[in-house]
Write an enzyme that holds these catalytic residues in place. Structure first.
Site, PDB file in Angstrom:
ATOM      1  N   ASN A 176       0.790  -1.341  -0.147  1.00  0.00           N
ATOM      2  CA  ASN A 176      -0.182   0.068   0.056  1.00  0.00           C
ATOM      3  C   ASN A 176       0.773   1.247  -0.059  1.00  0.00           C
ATOM      4  O   ASN A 176       0.263   2.406   0.091  1.00  0.00           O
ATOM      5  CB  ASN A 176      -0.765  -0.070   1.124  1.00  0.00           C
ATOM      6  N   LYS A 196       7.269 -11.086   1.850  1.00  0.00           N
ATOM      7  CA  LYS A 196       8.268  -9.951   1.583  1.00  0.00           C
ATOM      8  C   LYS A 196       8.834  -9.751   3.050  1.00  0.00           C
ATOM      9  O   LYS A 196       9.954  -9.433   3.123  1.00  0.00           O
ATOM     10  CB  LYS A 196       7.594  -8.741   0.988  1.00  0.00           C
TER      11      LYS A 196
END
Lengths: 327, 327
Positions: B28, B228
């Protein structure tokens, strides 16, 4: 005093034991004539081209691999346009960056595997690379370079609305962009440091994303493409390379190319090459920029330029083929 | 003998003056909720998130920026599928590599501009990065992670023919891939060298391209995605970072999240966090891997983990917000 002198000589002189070279791979290195660009062929071709580079490294060279991206960025542009109604198309600079990721990954993996197989313990990595251009470069207001796939008239219209200039050729419409002269490679200093650390670097895919210095802002991308060989030459200067090896789709440079009198050049001096260049022997869209890169490199202190076929790199370095240019 | 000892201490000890941190940016950070992923918004968001990182660098930190790629690789997969009849679609690993190029370029350019504006002379570069997984990881034979866009039934059929596993969700069909545990970052040693050279590195986009060691072959890509944050933790170990900062879409970690009893965690010990993790407070698809990354990092010698919102990085580092986890 003698001790201090010796000490300084040993410890404060940059240690660059290995000879440095740029190997600039043409677009045909990864997608050969007639292939459709599928990933399996591209990996096969990357493995093939890695063998020459491994031989060079084994021979004591520290190498930066640069590469074209014509087929790959063409496919990415086509994907962007085809999917434009479902996801926002990206500008050219971003497409070039994507192609650097893709091709960098392939070369980085295949070259590291080939080195390991040859018993050579070296680190390999691909870098995202930008090429600096001059905002006042007249090329910027005169788009001449057709890139990517052929489009239908209606697709050409959509791309024109995106801000692209389009040109009609016999097989359809193509995007035309400016091709400004690269002045420097933004990551040149980093690449030099990495080479001095004995790391093998892959960089400058597609000549790098063109950027200019925008006042009060910093670097800013620009819709253009950079000639990969001219950019590779700038990088060769930045890293103090002694060899620039340009690998393309012909084994040698020719005078009167594609005529009944065509004559291959084996060994040639800078002076003679400049004369032939001025006489217009090397067309702008193909051998011209490679020869110009060779001229610039030798005039800036480079020792040698070799131009040969992508499959003949190691053979050319041994003097068995290729065009060899020296001062 | 004293002289030799002193000499060795000065010249053979790795000089790492600055504290090292990994800043892991959530998906985001570059494409916000409700945005369509166009390049102008992405650059705006990248400039915004760069300010926190500049503050950190100004404060004396040496930083590796890692980042998610969910929205970007989703768009690339969609483009590949939409254009499948005109150009061969690329496998997932290649799409991830393309997203690393694209996002790496944006962060590299925006962060360098922001540093320059702040009068800080530092080099910045993005690297193509691979994450090593274990070929026998049971996750590899059990695809559970839905990725990318929603497809129609007929598109899902085509993707199934490409070898993807598909799952039906309420909004349509999605690709499901394995999410194996990253064991190491292939370029970890290079990134450590670059940090020690004071270079700011962007790496591990989308968690890295997953690769495994194929016998008699070398590294080989695999159709999977890497978390990640778990990958960033492995990199934090490799570079001897003291801080792992995970920036996401919430300001703090919560117990009983999204219930009437939800309770933010401000400061918490490793021991307490492990207890809550075992008790199932952190869902697998969101906070779970972040908390697991935090636990692993502190158990491997890391000093501190901060989890906060992408817009609050610098504020959290100053102790004004975020969840702070220490041994």
């Amino acid at each position: 005093m003698i001790e201090i002198g010796l000490y300084m000589a040993i410890h404060f002189t940059p240690v660059t034991m290995r000879k440095k070279a740029i190997v600039a791979l043409g677009g045909n290195a990864l997608v050969k004539e007639g292939q459709d660009g599928n990933i399996y062929d591209q990996f096969d071709n990357t493995r093939e081209v890695s063998t020459s580079i491994v031989e060079m490294i084994q021979d004591g060279w520290n190498v930066v691999v640069t590469h074209g991206n014509g087929p790959q960025v063409g496919a990415i542009l086509l994907q962007n346009n085809t999917a434009r109604d479902v996801t926002p198309p990206m500008p050219l600079g971003i497409c070039v960056a994507e192609s650097q990721g893709m091709i960098g990954y392939m070369i980085q993996q295949c070259l590291a595997n080939a080195l390991k197989k040859a018993g050579i313990k070296r680190l390999v990595v691909a870098l995202i690379t930008q090429a600096l251009v001059d905002e006042t470069d007249p090329a910027l207001t005169n788009p001449t370079k057709p890139i990517g796939p052929y489009y239908s008239k209606s697709d050409a219209e959509k791309l024109r609305n995106d801000g692209y200039q389009m040109t009609e050729q016999t097989k359809g419409w193509r995007i035309v962009v400016p091709s400004p002269d690269p002045k420097a490679i933004v990551e040149g200093e980093i690449i030099k440091k990495m080479l001095d650390d004995d790391i093998i670097v892959i960089a400058l895919g597609g000549g790098g994303m063109p950027v200019f210095e925008k006042e009060g802002w910093g670097l800013n991308g620009i819709e253009a493409v950079i000639d990969k060989d001219l950019a590779s030459e700038r990088l060769a200067e930045a890293i103090d390379a002694e060899l620039l090896m340009i690998l393309t789709n012909v084994e040698k440079v020719y005078l009167d190319y594609n005529t009944p009198h065509q004559k291959p050049l084996d060994n040639i001096t800078l002076k003679d090459l400049k004369k032939y260049y001025k006489d217009g022997h090397f067309p702008l869209g193909s051998m011209g920029p490679k020869v110009l890169a060779a001229i610039r490199f030798l005039e800036c202190g480079g020792k040698k330029v070799i131009i040969s076929h992508v499959e003949k790199g190691w053979s050319a370095l041994q003097g068995k083929t290729g065009t060899h240019i020296q001062k």
